[in-house]
Motif scaffolding. Structure first.
Motif, PDB file in Angstrom:
ATOM      1  N   HIS A  43       0.821  -1.204   0.000  1.00 40.72           N
ATOM      2  CA  HIS A  43       0.000   0.000   0.000  1.00 40.72           C
ATOM      3  C   HIS A  43       0.857   1.257   0.000  1.00 40.72           C
ATOM      4  O   HIS A  43       0.506   2.265  -0.603  1.00 40.72           O
ATOM      5  CB  HIS A  43      -0.926  -0.003   1.212  1.00 40.72           C
ATOM      6  N   THR A  44       2.038   1.181   0.654  1.00 42.75           N
ATOM      7  CA  THR A  44       2.931   2.341   0.644  1.00 42.75           C
ATOM      8  C   THR A  44       3.487   2.567  -0.749  1.00 42.75           C
ATOM      9  O   THR A  44       3.578   3.704  -1.220  1.00 42.75           O
ATOM     10  CB  THR A  44       4.064   2.117   1.658  1.00 42.75           C
ATOM     11  N   ARG A  45       3.875   1.485  -1.426  1.00 39.35           N
ATOM     12  CA  ARG A  45       4.387   1.635  -2.786  1.00 39.35           C
ATOM     13  C   ARG A  45       3.327   2.205  -3.711  1.00 39.35           C
ATOM     14  O   ARG A  45       3.616   3.062  -4.555  1.00 39.35           O
ATOM     15  CB  ARG A  45       4.858   0.276  -3.321  1.00 39.35           C
ATOM     16  N   GLU A  46       2.109   1.719  -3.571  1.00 38.09           N
ATOM     17  CA  GLU A  46       1.032   2.235  -4.421  1.00 38.09           C
ATOM     18  C   GLU A  46       0.834   3.727  -4.220  1.00 38.09           C
ATOM     19  O   GLU A  46       0.760   4.493  -5.191  1.00 38.09           O
ATOM     20  CB  GLU A  46      -0.271   1.489  -4.114  1.00 38.09           C
ATOM     21  N   LYS A  47       0.750   4.115  -2.965  1.00 37.67           N
ATOM     22  CA  LYS A  47       0.511   5.535  -2.696  1.00 37.67           C
ATOM     23  C   LYS A  47       1.704   6.379  -3.110  1.00 37.67           C
ATOM     24  O   LYS A  47       1.541   7.469  -3.680  1.00 37.67           O
ATOM     25  CB  LYS A  47       0.203   5.730  -1.207  1.00 37.67           C
ATOM     26  N   ALA A  48       2.915   5.875  -2.831  1.00 39.00           N
ATOM     27  CA  ALA A  48       4.102   6.640  -3.193  1.00 39.00           C
ATOM     28  C   ALA A  48       4.225   6.763  -4.706  1.00 39.00           C
ATOM     29  O   ALA A  48       4.557   7.842  -5.234  1.00 39.00           O
ATOM     30  CB  ALA A  48       5.353   5.985  -2.609  1.00 39.00           C
ATOM     31  N   ALA A  49       3.968   5.683  -5.434  1.00 37.78           N
ATOM     32  CA  ALA A  49       4.040   5.744  -6.892  1.00 37.78           C
ATOM     33  C   ALA A  49       3.013   6.713  -7.454  1.00 37.78           C
ATOM     34  O   ALA A  49       3.312   7.492  -8.374  1.00 37.78           O
ATOM     35  CB  ALA A  49       3.835   4.345  -7.477  1.00 37.78           C
ATOM     36  N   GLU A  50       1.814   6.662  -6.923  1.00 38.71           N
ATOM     37  CA  GLU A  50       0.788   7.578  -7.397  1.00 38.71           C
ATOM     38  C   GLU A  50       1.161   9.031  -7.097  1.00 38.71           C
ATOM     39  O   GLU A  50       0.952   9.929  -7.927  1.00 38.71           O
ATOM     40  CB  GLU A  50      -0.550   7.217  -6.729  1.00 38.71           C
ATOM     41  N   ILE A  51       1.724   9.258  -5.914  1.00 39.05           N
ATOM     42  CA  ILE A  51       2.135  10.624  -5.567  1.00 39.05           C
ATOM     43  C   ILE A  51       3.242  11.102  -6.509  1.00 39.05           C
ATOM     44  O   ILE A  51       3.214  12.231  -7.009  1.00 39.05           O
ATOM     45  CB  ILE A  51       2.593  10.666  -4.098  1.00 39.05           C
ATOM     46  N   VAL A  52       4.244  10.225  -6.764  1.00 40.14           N
ATOM     47  CA  VAL A  52       5.332  10.612  -7.664  1.00 40.14           C
ATOM     48  C   VAL A  52       4.790  10.924  -9.051  1.00 40.14           C
ATOM     49  O   VAL A  52       5.188  11.915  -9.692  1.00 40.14           O
ATOM     50  CB  VAL A  52       6.388   9.492  -7.718  1.00 40.14           C
ATOM     51  N   LEU A  53       3.883  10.080  -9.552  1.00 40.23           N
ATOM     52  CA  LEU A  53       3.308  10.333 -10.879  1.00 40.23           C
ATOM     53  C   LEU A  53       2.561  11.652 -10.905  1.00 40.23           C
ATOM     54  O   LEU A  53       2.735  12.461 -11.840  1.00 40.23           O
ATOM     55  CB  LEU A  53       2.369   9.179 -11.242  1.00 40.23           C
ATOM     56  N   GLN A  54       1.750  11.877  -9.888  1.00 42.00           N
ATOM     57  CA  GLN A  54       0.986  13.131  -9.857  1.00 42.00           C
ATOM     58  C   GLN A  54       1.911  14.336  -9.775  1.00 42.00           C
ATOM     59  O   GLN A  54       1.672  15.365 -10.428  1.00 42.00           O
ATOM     60  CB  GLN A  54       0.017  13.109  -8.665  1.00 42.00           C
ATOM     61  N   LEU A  55       2.966  14.204  -9.000  1.00 44.93           N
ATOM     62  CA  LEU A  55       3.909  15.322  -8.877  1.00 44.93           C
ATOM     63  C   LEU A  55       4.659  15.560 -10.190  1.00 44.93           C
ATOM     64  O   LEU A  55       4.881  16.713 -10.587  1.00 44.93           O
ATOM     65  CB  LEU A  55       4.888  15.048  -7.743  1.00 44.93           C
ATOM     66  N   LEU A  56       5.079  14.458 -10.874  1.00 39.74           N
ATOM     67  CA  LEU A  56       5.784  14.622 -12.145  1.00 39.74           C
ATOM     68  C   LEU A  56       4.880  15.235 -13.204  1.00 39.74           C
ATOM     69  O   LEU A  56       5.293  16.126 -13.972  1.00 39.74           O
ATOM     70  CB  LEU A  56       6.319  13.272 -12.618  1.00 39.74           C
ATOM     71  N   VAL A  57       3.651  14.746 -13.285  1.00 40.58           N
ATOM     72  CA  VAL A  57       2.705  15.324 -14.237  1.00 40.58           C
ATOM     73  C   VAL A  57       2.469  16.792 -13.916  1.00 40.58           C
ATOM     74  O   VAL A  57       2.471  17.669 -14.815  1.00 40.58           O
ATOM     75  CB  VAL A  57       1.374  14.531 -14.209  1.00 40.58           C
ATOM     76  N   PHE A  58       2.254  17.064 -12.640  1.00 37.07           N
ATOM     77  CA  PHE A  58       2.023  18.446 -12.225  1.00 37.07           C
ATOM     78  C   PHE A  58       3.222  19.327 -12.547  1.00 37.07           C
ATOM     79  O   PHE A  58       3.075  20.467 -13.020  1.00 37.07           O
ATOM     80  CB  PHE A  58       1.725  18.458 -10.716  1.00 37.07           C
ATOM     81  N   TYR A  59       4.429  18.790 -12.342  1.00 37.92           N
ATOM     82  CA  TYR A  59       5.638  19.568 -12.600  1.00 37.92           C
ATOM     83  C   TYR A  59       5.819  19.829 -14.093  1.00 37.92           C
ATOM     84  O   TYR A  59       6.160  20.944 -14.514  1.00 37.92           O
ATOM     85  CB  TYR A  59       6.851  18.834 -12.040  1.00 37.92           C
ATOM     86  N   LEU A  60       5.635  18.786 -14.901  1.00 40.33           N
ATOM     87  CA  LEU A  60       5.790  18.967 -16.346  1.00 40.33           C
ATOM     88  C   LEU A  60       4.770  19.953 -16.899  1.00 40.33           C
ATOM     89  O   LEU A  60       5.037  20.663 -17.880  1.00 40.33           O
ATOM     90  CB  LEU A  60       5.645  17.615 -17.060  1.00 40.33           C
ATOM     91  N   GLU A  61       3.605  19.976 -16.293  1.00 37.50           N
ATOM     92  CA  GLU A  61       2.556  20.874 -16.782  1.00 37.50           C
ATOM     93  C   GLU A  61       2.783  22.319 -16.362  1.00 37.50           C
ATOM     94  O   GLU A  61       2.369  23.242 -17.063  1.00 37.50           O
ATOM     95  CB  GLU A  61       1.187  20.394 -16.281  1.00 37.50           C
ATOM     96  N   THR A  62       3.413  22.504 -15.233  1.00 33.58           N
ATOM     97  CA  THR A  62       3.493  23.864 -14.690  1.00 33.58           C
ATOM     98  C   THR A  62       4.879  24.481 -14.752  1.00 33.58           C
ATOM     99  O   THR A  62       5.013  25.701 -14.556  1.00 33.58           O
ATOM    100  CB  THR A  62       3.034  23.846 -13.212  1.00 33.58           C
TER     101      THR A  62
END
Length: 1630
Positions: free
Chosen positions: A938-957
């Motif tokens: 569950h930690t890996r799932e949440k951490a992976a999702e957070i990293v993806l969201q942060l990378l997408v957010f970073y690339l967009e902004t």
């Protein structure tokens, strides 16, 4: 007859052996049933024939066959003909009438068969049964039973024929003696009586209408007399009850006059049968029959017995009711109630008077029984009970206060019964209804939905919940009755009292039902008629009570909807202006409650809707006076509802809403003070309610509210301050802290409602100052940690509300001065939470507050610590927490975690927004590094999702112009690559997306435009279709593709970081994660491994992970990767490999073994190890014994361990052959250093006495074991040989080395010269242990034929001779022992002539210092004598004899035994017999042998026996020779004194010239230090002296001997003195 096939099947079935478990029996039974359906008569006839022809058939088999026949008949009766039926009836009767070798089960089965046949052939069955009755003979139990059952089943056929049967049975009654037979006669008479009555009752359908009741009077009268007068007085328990039951049945067929005369006797007799503590249904059944006949015939005698009858019956029903769960007791209860109903028409007044008196008794059991009787009689005999309704109602009112729930439950049933028959219209009926309401208000489980039949009898134990449910149902039933005038006003009055709160639902439902009945009955002006009913509550009171009741969504028993419905019904009566609003709003609210009960809104939202409706209602009413009365009523409700926190909290909100619309400042001030004074600060619903109420009020009265809060704080916080120790110990129970929490909540709601007078400066200043002052706890100027959860959450909520309020009302240029301070406070709260348990919402609330604060200007300078705190607080939590508090369930925790995670993501995005640079992204992703590789899914799932969201957010902004490249890209890529094969499909897809984004991010940082894509990176997108597969082949392909992409795209400077990250993933919690790490790293090493730098660090990093990996493909791949790395960088890896812990794990062992794959690498590696090992053991002595620095022994152990790994493989055979001598000798010498051979006991004692030497250091067991394994591999021997164990132990090491030398001589002859050349220099080494090993090896090798074959004998002998001057006694000893083996190769005695003088010299030198050397020297000397040349024997043998003679009396047993053994060897040489010197010493030797014949050492005694047998033929005495030959039988005990006497006699007679010499030789032992020698000398001298020449007693020599004997009388040992006295008795002639 059955057909041939069926008959054959039947034969087979009946031959089957039955089992104890019954499975086979049941199968046979079922098979017979199936065959019976095919050929019924055939099967039955076959079974009958089988039973009749097999008279000795086992009873169990016979019973099972009868049971099968009965079942076949029952299932196929239509197929049975009359002839077959007669045969079956005869068989059944015969089996049933058996009296020997039969069981009751067998007879019962036979009876069943007969009855089954009798269903269609009744006459035949009856005739067969009657034939079994013989005059004056007691019939069989089962015959009578079958006749009774036949009559019961065929009434119309049997009753007309019953009179002769009865006459026969009655005639047999006086002669019956058996208890069973009495019982069956009673049963049969009862069945006959019931059958007759049934026949007469249905006379119209009877075949013989002439049958009359009086036709049976005579028989039943006679039977009555026998049963009552003869059987009943016997007091047989089972028979007595059966008799009573039968008497009750036959009294209907006894003449009336007889019964009238018998009633005064039979009723007391029946009542006397009742026990004091238990009831018997059979007795009551019999009594009912008697009473029924008496009442039916209007007996006058019954009135005289009524009092005793009522008392006994009442007592019995009380007993029966106290055990209601017992089925037998329930039947007893119903039978007793039938008795009361039977007696009521004739004795109504007596029964009612009796029961009312019983109600006054304060006994729950009596009250329960009485109420049950009353309820039954009111319901079943209403006309007879109606005359005393008032008395009954007044008496039952007294039971409303009964303590027993069972009594209350029965009273509720009685109330319903009385209501049905019009009792409640009388005075006291309202009290009965109020009693029902009080029971409905009992506390109970809110979720209980157990259906209950309220009219049913209560259970044995009636709980409050059971009673409440029953009374609720009763109330619904009462509402349906025509009791409107009683219930309407009463229920309206009962709405307000607190005691009826739990009954609110049923009260409201009942009032709604009554109101609907009123509306249907006709139009009415109003429902609340205060003129007719002055006691009903007013409009404000009803609105307050019903509105607060309707706010309870999850409390009470579904009372929310009924209260809201009643409020809607009474809307016009409460206020005309409210009707329209409520008609519009309430249906929607009721729809949520009634149509969607599983989707109820949260409590807070529900209350908010109700308050909104109230605000709209009060605004529509617009009556200041009406609103003021409502506020007063709400305030009064607060005081009344002190224990109902939810309702009280909602009341605060309503009161605040009412004050918001009020313009009376004094009213607002006083009510605010009342709100704050009445709230219970430890109750969260109340605190939240009062805070919202204050917030509602502050919308229009901000300044009065703030003033009221400050005044309340001054008056209450300081007044309730606790002591310092109380604050430190337990903050949750401190009232002052609870008050602080309440005040902070109030300030937070004030900011949340944002009144128009509220400004940002006022929030930052006045309000937040108050909030923080209330939160911080200081004592004597010291700040105390806050541990109260409520206070923490209250502060966090207030901080969030302040940030939101400032953002909503502040201008863009406004800068918050408290932002940093508030952020620090939030971090402290997160850190204070338990690290692994999500027990509270503090994390979520604090992170949300941080997010809100980050939005305020100015920007935060340093956010790293804040990010780390928030991540650890959320992602560090476990999926399930064993230590979670019981109050937090699994669903609640899951929901809380999801909310907390969403709050964390929002916070991280806000952090990125505040710093969109590469440094900001790097800081955030580095914080995620530990979580992306977590072992928890569950930690890996949440951490992976957070990293993806942060990378997408970073690339967009982010704007990538002028940004520095991401320097830690390799580490992040490595962590993410592991998740591309995660067990979770979501994680796999997320990881590939993250990998794609990271490589795109690298391109963007390198200056590439957003539209530019790397072809290799684009390949990753095509891998998604492979991610759904779970086979190992697909996983391997995906990982291989990822490895290739990374090999081509990752920069060289990032490659090392990438490998380190992949190596750390080898111990991933998932097998597929470790597979990915091993495969990707393997691809990277194979493609770009040669260009790597810092390989030792990579090896260590990879090795650290391998022990934690499970055996499997991943581990094997990682090991191959490690071997590949080593093979690519051989020069620098061998020394690195030697630094790993010992023993090497399997991975390092595999690496070492892999070096043997290539010959050149193998040779260089082994030479490297041997050279290092040789340098190590040739070093200082301290390094080998362990007393020096620890690095050298560890290095030595590492080298020998590595050598073991490379040698003990199949690939090392060629290399062993090339380096055999060097390998064997080096390992053997190292083994000696590891074992550290210990000195034998003689040497230890000698050294401790001579030098005080300290004991040897401990041996190195691990190195020893490794060395032995290497030697085993070199020799090709297994572990089974016990010589290896000898080699490992320090005490037996030299023995193991000797065995090893023998094995080498057998297996490695070509290598012996090289081995000796390698080992010879070791003898000059400073290490004693090594010299010991080599000396032992050379000594054993000297005795092997192979040594002579390769011409090593001279070398070995000369080497061992040089060892004789070694400083170590052990080496000397081993050399002496080894030289003893020279005889095997000493042809012509070349070495014996040198060895014998040397051994004699050593014997003399070590006779006192080292006895073990002397012993071994004698042993070697004995061996060398055989090879001595003949011309040298005479001179040297005499020297040997003279040299060994002093050792005959040595203190050491082994030395004495060795000396005598050597003497025996000398006696074997024939030419010594003529030597005069030998002859002169023969007498001295004889005396020594005789004295040591009884030595303390068994070994010495045994050797002396053997030598004496050799010595006998050399003496000139045949008798002595024969005497010595007797010593050959060692099993026969030796009579020592008699033996010496005989020997002395023979010496004196056969060797007279030797006697005196023998006496003097014996006298020399008088001073021997050994006690047993002095004893033996005294005995032998006393035996020899009487056999001396006649002139000897008077000689001076004899006097000297006698004097010495006398001296022994004063010996310090008592046994010596005793032996001397005994010996002196033989010397009477002296």
């Amino acid at each position: 007859m059955a057909s041939g096939k069926i008959e054959a099947l039947l034969h087979l079935l009946l031959e089957v052996q039955l089992d104890e478990q019954g499975l086979v029996s049941q199968t046979v039974f079922n098979s017979l049933q199936q065959l019976g359906q095919v050929d019924t008569e055939g099967v039955l006839l076959f079974l009958r024939k089988y039973i009749t022809h097999h008279r000795h058939l086992p009873l169990a088999r016979c019973t099972s066959l009868l049971k099968a026949m009965a079942q076949v008949v029952k299932a196929n009766m239509d197929e049975v003909g009359r002839a077959m039926a007669k045969k079956l009836i005869t068989l059944a009767a015969m089996e049933m009438a058996k009296c020997k070798d039969v069981t009751e089960e067998h007879q019962e089965v036979a009876s069943t068969l007969l009855l089954n046949v009798g269903q269609c052939y009744t006459k035949e069955a009856m005739d067969e049964l009657l034939s079994l009755f013989q005059p004056r003979i007691e019939p069989s139990f089962f015959v009578v039973l079958a006749l009774a059952n036949l009559c019961k089943e065929h009434v119309h056929f049997m009753v007309p024929l019953l009179k002769p049967i009865l006459r026969t049975l009655v005639s047999l009654l006086p002669g019956v003696k058996e208890v069973k037979t009495k019982w069956v006669f009673c049963f049969a008479l009862g069945i006959f009586s019931e059958s007759i009555l049934a026949y007469l009752y249905d006379k119209e359908e009877a075949p013989d209408p002439t049958v009359k009741k009086n036709a049976f009077f005579l028989e039943f009268s006679t039977a009555y007399d026998v049963l009552f007068n003869a059987w009943l007085p016997l007091n047989e328990c089972n028979i007595s009850t059966a008799v009573i039951e039968t008497l009750g049945q036959i009294t209907h067929l006894v003449p009336f006059d007889k019964l009238e005369n018998e009633l005064p006797r039979i009723i007391p007799q029946v009542l006397a049968m009742y026990q004091g503590t238990s009831s018997d249904f059979c007795i009551t059944q019999g009594l009912y029959g008697v009473l029924h006949t008496a009442v039916e015939r209007n007996s006058e005698e019954l009135a005289l017995q009524i009092d005793s009858l009522l008392g006994s019956l009442h007592r019995q029903i009380c007993i029966a009711l106290w055990q209601p769960n017992h089925t037998y007791m329930q039947r007893q209860q119903q039978e007793i109630l039938c008795c009361f109903k039977l007696l009521t028409p004739a004795f109504t007044s007596q029964i009612i008077e009796f029961l009312l008196l019983k109600l006054e008794i304060n006994n729950s059991q009596v009250q329960l029984g009485t109420l049950t009787i009353l309820d039954h009689l009111i319901n079943m005999a209403p006309l007879y009970m109606a005359s005393q309704k008032s008395q009954i109602l007044a008496a039952t009112k007294l039971l409303a206060l009964a303590p027993s729930n069972r009594v209350k439950a029965q009273l509720g049933q009685a109330i319903h019964t009385m209501a049905t028959h019009g009792y409640l219209h009388l005075d006291g009926g309202k009290d009965m209804v109020e009693f029902i309401i009080r029971q409905c208000a009992l506390p109970g489980s809110e979720n209980e939905e157990k259906p209950v039949d309220p009219i049913a009898q209560p259970a044995d134990v009636v709980t409050d919940q059971d009673l409440r449910r029953q009374c609720e149902h009763l109330m619904k039933m009462l509402t349906a009755l025509p009791l409107d005038n009683i219930l309407w006003s009463l229920l309206l009055e009962l709405i307000i009292p607190v005691r009826c709160t739990n009954a609110s639902a049923i009260i409201c439902d009942s009032l709604v039902s009554l109101a609907m009945k009123k509306v249907k009955a006709g139009p009415t002006a109003c429902l609340l008629d205060y003129k007719e009913h002055s006691n009903i509550p007013g409009p404000q009171a009803l609105l307050t009570r019903l509105l607060t009741t309707s706010s309870s969504l999850h409390q009470g028993k579904n009372r929310c909807a009924p209260a809201l419905t009643l409020l809607q019904v009474l809307a016009a009566d409460i206020h005309p202006a409210a009707a329209e609003i409520w008609r519009r709003e309430f249906p929607t609210l009721l729809h949520h409650l009634q149509e969607s009960p599983s989707e109820l809104p949260p409590q807070s939202q529900w209350e908010e809707k109700l308050v909104k409706v109230l605000l709209e209602t009060l605004g529509s009413i617009a009556d200041e006076e009406w609103t003021g009365r409502l506020a007063a009523e709400l305030a009064g409700h607060l005081r009344r509802r002190g224990n109902f926190s939810q309702e009280k909290g909602f009341t605060y909100k309503c009161l605040g809403a009412a004050l918001q619309l009020s313009r009376d400042g004094e009213l607002v001030r006083s009510q605010l003070q009342g709100m704050l004074q009445t709230v219970r600060h430890g109750d969260r619903p109340e605190v939240e309610g009062v805070a919202l109420g204050v917030g509602y009020c502050a919308v229009t009265h901000l300044d009065p509210v703030l003033t009221a809060l400050k005044e309340y704080a001054k008056l209450n916080i300081f007044k309730k301050t606790a002591s310092y120790f109380q604050i430190i110990k337990d903050q949750e129970n401190i009232e002052a802290i609870k008050v602080k929490s309440t005040l902070i909540s109030c300030y937070g709601q004030i900011m949340s409602f944002t009144p128009k007078d509220l400004t940002p400066d006022r929030i930052d200043g006045e309000i937040l100052d108050s909030v923080l002052n209330h939160y911080n706890i200081k004592i004597l100027g010291m700040k105390v940690e806050v541990r109260d959860l409520t206070l923490k959450l209250t502060l966090i909520k207030a901080v969030t509300q302040s940030a939101e309020a400032i953002r909503s009302i502040a201008k863009p240029s406004y800068s918050s001065g408290r932002k940093a301070e508030l952020l620090r406070s939030m971090q402290e709260l997160i850190k204070a939470e338990p690290p692994e348990v999500l027990a509270t919402p503090v994390r979520k609330a604090a992170i949300g507050a941080c997010t809100a604060l980050l939005k305020l200007p100015p920007p935060l300078r340093e956010s790293g610590h804040l990010i780390q705190t928030c991540l650890h607080g959320v992602l560090g939590l476990g999926a399930t927490s064993a230590g979670e508090p019981p109050a937090l369930g699994t669903d609640e925790r899951r929901l809380l975690f999801a909310d907390t995670l969403a709050t964390l993501l929002a916070f991280l995005k806000q952090v990125l927004v505040s710093d969109l640079s590469a440094a900001g992204l790097r800081s955030t992703l580095m914080h995620m590094d530990a979580w992306i590789q977590s072992a928890r899914e569950h930690t890996r799932e949440k951490a992976a999702e957070i990293v993806l969201q942060l990378l997408v957010f970073y690339l967009e902004t982010c704007d990538f112009h002028d940004e520095v490249p991401f320097c830690d890209l390799g580490t992040v890529v490595g962590r993410v690559a592991l998740r591309c094969t995660d067990t979770s499909c979501m994680v796999r897809e997320t990881a590939v997306e993250c990998l794609d984004l990271l490589l795109d991010l690298q391109l963007r940082f390198q200056g590439a435009p957003a539209i530019q894509k790397d072809a290799e990176v684009e390949h990753l997108k095509h891998l998604k279709q492979e991610l759904g597969r779970v086979s190992r082949g697909s996983v391997f392909q995906v990982c291989a593709d990822i490895g290739k992409v990374l090999s081509k795209t990752v920069a060289r400077e990032q490659l090392g970081n990438l490998l380190f990250a992949l190596f750390s993933g080898l111990t991933d919690s998932q097998t597929r994660g470790s597979d990915a790490a091993s495969i990707v790293s393997g691809v990277l090493v194979s493609w770009r491994g040669a260009s790597l730098t810092g390989v030792p660090d990579l090896i260590r990093a990879l090795h650290r992970q391998l022990p934690s990996m499970a055996e499997g493909p991943a581990a094997r791949t990682a090991k191959r990767t490690l071997s590949h790395l080593v093979s690519q960088h051989v020069p620098e890896t061998l020394s690195c490999l030697l630094t790993f812990p010992i023993p090497f794990d399997s991975c390092i062992g595999d690496v070492w073994r892999s070096l043997m794959k290539t010959d050149t690498v193998a040779m260089a590696s082994v030479k490297y190890l041997l050279d290092n090992l040789k340098l190590l053991y040739e070093g200082s002595k301290d390094s080998l014994t362990g007393s020096g620095a620890s690095s050298q022994p560890h290095q030595s152990l590492a080298v020998i361990c590595a050598l073991r790994e490379v040698i003990c493989t199949q690939d090392s055979l060629a290399m062993i052959g090339s380096l055999y001598p060097q390998l064997f000798s080096t390992v053997l010498v190292h083994l000696s250093s590891s074992v550290q051979p210990r000195l034998p006991w003689d040497f230890l004692r000698m050294q401790s006495r001579r030098k005080g030497a300290s004991p040897q250091g401990p041996s190195n067991a691990t190195a020893c074991r490794y060395s032995v394994e290497i030697l085993q591999a070199v020799l090709g021997q297994g572990e089974d040989d016990e010589g290896w164990d000898l080699l490992r132990r320090p005490e037996t090491h030299h023995e193991g080395v000797a065995l090893l030398a023998g094995a080498i001589a057998d297996r490695a002859v070509p290598h012996l010269v090289g081995i000796v050349e390698q080992l010879a220099p070791v003898l000059t080494n400073i290490h004693e242990s090594q010299r010991i090993t080599v000396a032992a090896f050379f000594g054993e090798l000297l005795g092997q034929a192979a040594a002579s074959e390769v011409l090593l004998t001279d070398t070995l002998v000369s080497t061992l001779l040089r060892c004789l001057i070694d400083s170590s006694p052990v080496v000397q000893w081993l050399a002496i022992k080894g030289l003893g083996n020279s005889g095997a190769c000493d042809e012509g005695g070349r070495y014996a002539s040198k060895l014998l003088p040397t051994m004699l010299s050593l014997m003399g030198m070590n006779s006192k210092q080292n006895t073990l050397l002397s012993v071994e020297a004698m042993s070697t000397l004995s061996k060398s004598l055989k090879t001595l040349p003949p011309h040298q024997k005479q001179d040297i043998l005499i020297d040997v004899m003279l040299n060994i003679e002093p050792f005959f009396d040595h203190r050491q047993d082994k030395v004495r035994a060795a000396a005598f053994t050597t003497l025996g060897k000398l006696l074997q040489f024939d030419h010594m017999h003529q030597d005069p010197i030998f002859t002169d010493h023969l007498c001295s030797t004889l005396i020594s042998l005789l004295l040591h014949l009884k030595d303390r050492s068994q070994e010495v005694s045994r050797v002396c026996r053997s030598v004496l047998r050799q010595l006998g033929p050399l003496l000139a005495s045949e008798r002595l020779c024969a005497l010595f030959e007797e010593l050959g039988s060692e099993e026969r005990p030796l009579d020592y004194e008699n033996y010496l006497a005989a020997a002395s006699l023979y010496i004196g007679e056969d060797l007279p010239g030797k006697v005196i010499h023998c006496i003097h030789r014996c006298a020399l032992y008088f001073t021997n230090p050994q006690t047993d020698m002095r004893e033996n000398a005294a005995t032998l001298a006393s035996c020899l002296m009487p056999n001396a020449p006649p002139d000897y007693p008077r000689s001076p020599a004899a006097n000297q001997v006698c004097q010495e004997i006398i001296t022994l009388l004063s010996d310090h040992v008592q046994s010596v003195r005793i032996k001397t006295v005994v010996g002196m008795q033989r010397l009477y002639m002296y």
